[in-house]
Design an enzyme around this catalytic site. Structure first.
Site, PDB file in Angstrom:
ATOM      1  N   THR A 118       0.828  -1.086  -0.174  1.00 35.61           N
ATOM      2  CA  THR A 118       0.031   0.171   0.102  1.00 35.61           C
ATOM      3  C   THR A 118       0.916   1.290   0.008  1.00 35.61           C
ATOM      4  O   THR A 118       0.646   2.166  -0.511  1.00 35.61           O
ATOM      5  CB  THR A 118      -0.995   0.005   1.485  1.00 35.61           C
ATOM      6  OG1 THR A 118      -1.829  -0.840   1.113  1.00 35.61           O
ATOM      7  CG2 THR A 118      -1.684   1.227   1.203  1.00 35.61           C
ATOM      8  N   THR A 158      -4.535  -1.270  -4.211  1.00 36.51           N
ATOM      9  CA  THR A 158      -3.101  -1.933  -4.147  1.00 36.51           C
ATOM     10  C   THR A 158      -2.961  -3.144  -4.746  1.00 36.51           C
ATOM     11  O   THR A 158      -2.103  -3.739  -5.295  1.00 36.51           O
ATOM     12  CB  THR A 158      -2.405  -1.557  -2.680  1.00 36.51           C
ATOM     13  OG1 THR A 158      -2.493  -0.417  -2.415  1.00 36.51           O
ATOM     14  CG2 THR A 158      -1.197  -2.250  -2.624  1.00 36.51           C
ATOM     15  N   THR A 204      37.381 -35.739 -13.611  1.00 42.85           N
ATOM     16  CA  THR A 204      36.240 -35.971 -12.869  1.00 42.85           C
ATOM     17  C   THR A 204      36.724 -36.463 -11.417  1.00 42.85           C
ATOM     18  O   THR A 204      37.755 -36.998 -11.341  1.00 42.85           O
ATOM     19  CB  THR A 204      35.645 -36.969 -13.540  1.00 42.85           C
ATOM     20  OG1 THR A 204      36.392 -38.304 -13.457  1.00 42.85           O
ATOM     21  CG2 THR A 204      35.072 -36.610 -14.864  1.00 42.85           C
ATOM     22  N   SER A 335      47.364  -9.963  -1.184  1.00 46.40           N
ATOM     23  CA  SER A 335      47.791 -10.135   0.399  1.00 46.40           C
ATOM     24  C   SER A 335      48.382  -8.751   1.035  1.00 46.40           C
ATOM     25  O   SER A 335      49.086  -8.190   0.339  1.00 46.40           O
ATOM     26  CB  SER A 335      48.589 -11.395   0.500  1.00 46.40           C
ATOM     27  OG  SER A 335      49.080 -11.391   1.729  1.00 46.40           O
ATOM     28  N   SER A 336      48.129  -8.696   2.143  1.00 47.95           N
ATOM     29  CA  SER A 336      48.564  -7.655   2.937  1.00 47.95           C
ATOM     30  C   SER A 336      50.091  -7.897   3.533  1.00 47.95           C
ATOM     31  O   SER A 336      50.791  -7.288   4.298  1.00 47.95           O
ATOM     32  CB  SER A 336      47.642  -6.979   4.247  1.00 47.95           C
ATOM     33  OG  SER A 336      47.582  -8.112   4.901  1.00 47.95           O
ATOM     34  N   LYS A 341      51.497 -12.244  -4.168  1.00 46.99           N
ATOM     35  CA  LYS A 341      50.261 -13.041  -4.315  1.00 46.99           C
ATOM     36  C   LYS A 341      49.151 -12.119  -4.939  1.00 46.99           C
ATOM     37  O   LYS A 341      48.916 -10.976  -4.795  1.00 46.99           O
ATOM     38  CB  LYS A 341      50.016 -13.437  -2.669  1.00 46.99           C
ATOM     39  CG  LYS A 341      48.837 -14.489  -2.808  1.00 46.99           C
ATOM     40  CD  LYS A 341      48.682 -14.894  -1.368  1.00 46.99           C
ATOM     41  CE  LYS A 341      47.445 -16.119  -1.369  1.00 46.99           C
ATOM     42  NZ  LYS A 341      46.235 -15.946  -1.503  1.00 46.99           N
TER      43      LYS A 341
END
Length: 478
Positions: A118, A158, A204, A335-336, A341
């Site tokens: 509504t 509505t 697989t 990476s930090s 990386k």
């Protein structure tokens, strides 16, 4: 009606001060900024439903859907002499402006709301009414000349206007989603062609299986997405069936019987779609099955995309201690703490998008189940979840195509070395040597770190010409 008109006029005259106007509803009076096209019911919804932070204007297609419904209703009511020429023209012009992108910043209610939509319907009614008042030469809030309820919402509830707008909007959003699927398929097709001559090991259960080309892997990705595009098209077809004209519960109360016959053709003309009226409007008013079915198609697309991204992450793993058969474009340092990386951040974000879509599908399923009697009041959370899923899928696929797939390269030497060293090529010799002999060769090759090729020649099981023919790429990969 005359008494109500006088009250509106008095309010407009007495309370339009200090940059504000005062509007009245069932619960009393409220001050509305004069600059606002929305009205009192929108303001109440803004106060009541500070829930998700995602308002209607996040999804322009939904606003356009609402405008389309209101314009069709105005035209049908004009034919039935329920609206004057000038009021109809003003409402239609306001709807056209909204469809072109104007006034969207005044659609401010939260997508998630109580009241079965509504607040959304009234937000649209009020914005359209106030813009129509301007067009007619009146001030906003002078609803005796064009009312959100009596004029813009004429012959509607509505419960039929809101779900119809949802379906129109979802049809448009689905078209945009399909375009993104097609764009992603094009990127993948290009890589399938580029890698058509790169022989690699198929796997697989993460174990060596039989040879294939890298191009075949990418072609399978493209085919999978094509299947999902067809499913999206199929699952969106039910959105063409609407309950407009059913009003509150599908009985059509407060709408003339001829209204539903007139409003649907107008809606078709406005949207350019072959929209039809539901056979049973009572069932159509409380049923949300089409939303559930379409959500399942979105979920399946998300699952397929996530699977593709899982494969890309595996194939690019390494670069020294993984499969390293493909290179994903480097997007940012990974990476930090670990220098050099680089992580597969684009596939990772698409994986997370998939999880969000899967969660939204569960929300939609539970909300559909929660419908009671003649109406499902949980539609707002279903709608918000659907539009969110579509939006993040569109953005995710665009990002995946442009910032990942397009830049993928093949490590041809790694793929070739894997083929030479693999035990899996022995499968191609089954037709020549039989399963038991091939099993012994595979076991010996594994234990002695020898190649299958060398062992077959040493044991004189096949001539070099026969062996080369059996292991020729075109014979192994079809």
């Amino acid at each position: 009606m005359e008494h109500a008109n006088n009250r509106y006029e008095n309010i407009a005259q007495l309370y339009r001060t200090n940059g504000q106007r005062t509007e009245h509803d069932l619960l009393g009076d409220k001050a509305i900024p004069d600059t606002a096209y929305y009205g009192i019911q929108t303001l109440r919804a803004l106060e009541n439903f500070d829930i998700s932070g995602i308002s209607l204007n996040f999804y322009p297609s939904f606003i356009r859907g609402l405008a389309g419904v209101k314009k069709a209703a105005a035209l049908a009511n004009h034919e039935l002499d329920n609206l004057s020429d000038s009021t109809t023209h003003a409402i239609c012009q306001a709807c056209d402006e909204i469809s072109m992108g104007m006034l969207h910043n005044h659609f401010i209610v939260d997508m998630i709301q109580g009241g079965a939509g509504t607040s959304t319907n009234m937000n649209a009614n009020e914005v359209i009414a106030n813009r129509a008042l301007e067009i007619l030469g009146h001030q906003r809030g002078e609803y005796q000349f064009c009312s959100p309820n009596n004029h813009v919402n004429c012959s509607q509830s509505t419960n039929d206007a809101y779900p119809t707008a949802i379906k129109i909007a979802l049809l448009e959003a689905n078209d945009e989603l399909l375009q993104e699927v097609d764009n992603l398929i094009e990127y993948i097709d290009e890589k399938a062609d580029e890698f058509s001559d790169v022989l690699k090991m198929g796997r697989t259960q993460l174990q060596d299986a039989v040879p294939m080309t890298l191009g075949q892997s990418f072609q399978a990705f493209a085919t999978s997405l094509r299947n999902e595009a067809e499913r999206l098209k199929t699952c969106s077809v039910p959105f063409l069936t609407v309950n407009l004209g059913g009003t509150a519960i599908g009985t059509g109360l407060n709408a003339e019987p001829a209204y539903r016959e007139k409003v649907i053709p107008h809606l078709c003309n406005i949207t350019g779609r072959n929209i039809v009226l539901a056979d049973d409007l009572i069932e159509a008013t409380h049923d949300t099955g089409s939303l559930v079915m379409y959500s399942s198609a979105l979920k399946q697309l998300a699952v397929k995309l996530s699977k593709i991204c899982n494969d890309l992450r595996l194939l690019s793993s390494g670069p020294r201690a993984g499969l390293n058969e493909i290179n994903l474009p480097a997007m940012q340092p990974g990476s930090s703490i670990m220098p050099g990386k680089v992580n597969p951040v684009i596939p990772e974000v698409v994986n997370q998008i998939a999880y969000k879509v899967i969660g939204n599908d569960l929300t939609i399923t539970m909300a559909a189940e929660a419908g009671q009697l003649e109406l499902n009041v949980m539609e707002p959370v279903m709608v918000e979840s659907l539009f969110e899923s579509i939006e993040i899928l569109k953005n995710g696929m665009n990002t995946l195509g442009v910032r990942c797939i397009q830049g993928i390269t093949a490590n041809r030497e790694v793929c070739s070395a894997n083929i030479r060293n693999s035990i899996g090529v022995v499968t191609a010799l089954n037709p020549y040597l039989g399963y038991e002999v091939c099993t012994r060769i595979a076991k010996e090759a594994l234990e002695s770190a020898s190649s299958v090729y060398d062992l077959v020649l040493e044991k004189r099981l096949l001539t070099k010409e026969q062996l080369d023919s059996a292991l020729a790429p075109e014979n192994m990969v079809g």
